[in-house]
Design an enzyme around this catalytic site. Structure first.
Site, mmCIF file in Angstrom:
data_model
loop_
_atom_site.group_PDB
_atom_site.id
_atom_site.type_symbol
_atom_site.label_atom_id
_atom_site.label_comp_id
_atom_site.label_asym_id
_atom_site.label_seq_id
_atom_site.Cartn_x
_atom_site.Cartn_y
_atom_site.Cartn_z
ATOM 1 N N ASP A 52 0.762 -1.195 -0.041
ATOM 2 C CA ASP A 52 0.076 0.008 0.062
ATOM 3 C C ASP A 52 0.777 1.409 -0.091
ATOM 4 O O ASP A 52 2.048 1.291 0.483
ATOM 5 C CB ASP A 52 -0.653 -0.024 1.165
ATOM 6 N N GLU A 137 -4.104 -2.376 -4.211
ATOM 7 C CA GLU A 137 -5.322 -1.715 -4.503
ATOM 8 C C GLU A 137 -5.493 -1.397 -5.893
ATOM 9 O O GLU A 137 -4.917 -1.053 -6.609
ATOM 10 C CB GLU A 137 -5.592 -0.564 -3.652
ATOM 11 N N ASP A 216 -0.818 2.112 8.090
ATOM 12 C CA ASP A 216 -0.435 1.678 6.723
ATOM 13 C C ASP A 216 -0.227 0.253 6.673
ATOM 14 O O ASP A 216 -0.569 -0.502 5.610
ATOM 15 C CB ASP A 216 0.910 2.329 6.221
#
Ligand SMILES: [Zn+2]
Length: 253
Positions: A52, A137, A216
């Site tokens: 991420d 993502e 995160d």
């Protein structure tokens, strides 16, 4: 012409692109080789990682690794501002001084783009050395989380990076999986419950299961789990289908 690499035997030239850049003309050839494997059959799902964009780092993995924003990105931003100012001072269009300042700026952009690409290739290489499946993502999904927008400064180049990882993974017979970004920041990676956070909240603290970790890292673990869910459910469907085929003859017998 400067030939960077010879064209290897057995490859077919598919496309040819001619581009005019700040420091000259470039010809890019794309080659095709049918012997390159599609997806290797020996993919180890245990070697799955979630990645991420960090709030302050380039990326954070589900295993707790952190890739900081490279030094050149900070330095180049300073120089970009300087060159931009210099260009702004040379107001008269068409003058040689202005042309020169413009060229300096576009050369700078080109240099930074190359450094960024180098950096992306390096990070992608490191990830693929360690992992078989890389989950991230999905980009460009409607209704992106608000936090995603705020991260947009760091996002610059993120899409480019994902493209590089995906292409490199394909060549190496590995996989990349794009997961739905909805809830990856807010949900708890331990129990799945929603733990609302603002951008200022750097820490994920779940009162339900007691999970305590960096926000995160929490998101990266969620991304990994979403990808594994994707594969687990696919594997289940396959085994169910196989079981159905095995059952049938027994029933008719
Ligand atoms: Zn929890």
């Amino acid at each position: 012409m400067i030939l960077h690499r010879p064209i290897p035997d057995g490859f077919v030239i598919k496309t040819c692109t001619v581009v005019h850049k700040a420091d000259g003309w470039y010809v890019t050839l794309s080659l095709s080789d049918d012997t390159v494997p599609a997806v290797s059959p020996d993919i180890n799902l245990e070697k799955t990682v979630g990645i991420d964009v960090g709030l302050k780092d380039f990326l954070v993995t589900s295993e707790g690794e952190v890739v900081p924003i490279p030094q050149f990105a900070r330095k180049s931003e300073k120089r970009r501002r300087l060159l931009n100012k210099a260009l702004g001072r040379k107001r008269k269009k068409g003058t040689r001084r202005r042309q020169k300042a413009g060229k300096q700026l576009s050369k700078h952009y080109q240099k930074v783009a190359r450094q960024r690409k180098d950096f992306h290739f390096k990070v992608a290489g490191q990830l693929l050395k360690q992992y078989d499946v890389i989950a991230h993502e999905a980009l460009n999904i409607k209704g992106l989380a608000k936090t995603r927008l705020a991260k947009s400064i760091l996002d610059a180049g993120w899409g480019e990076f994902i493209d590089i990882v995906t292409a490199k993974a394909e060549r190496a017979g590995r996989l990349t999986v794009a997961v739905n970004p909805s809830g990856t920041t807010q949900n708890c990676s331990g129990c799945g419950i929603k733990v609302p956070k603002t951008l200022a909240d750097r820490w994920h603290s779940c009162s339900h299961c007691g999970a305590e970790l960096d926000r995160d890292l929490n998101a990266a673990i969620n991304i990994k789990n979403l990808a594994l869910g994707h594969w687990v459910s696919k594997a289940q469907r396959v085994s169910e289908a196989v079981a159905g085929v095995v059952e049938k003859p027994r029933l008719t017998a």
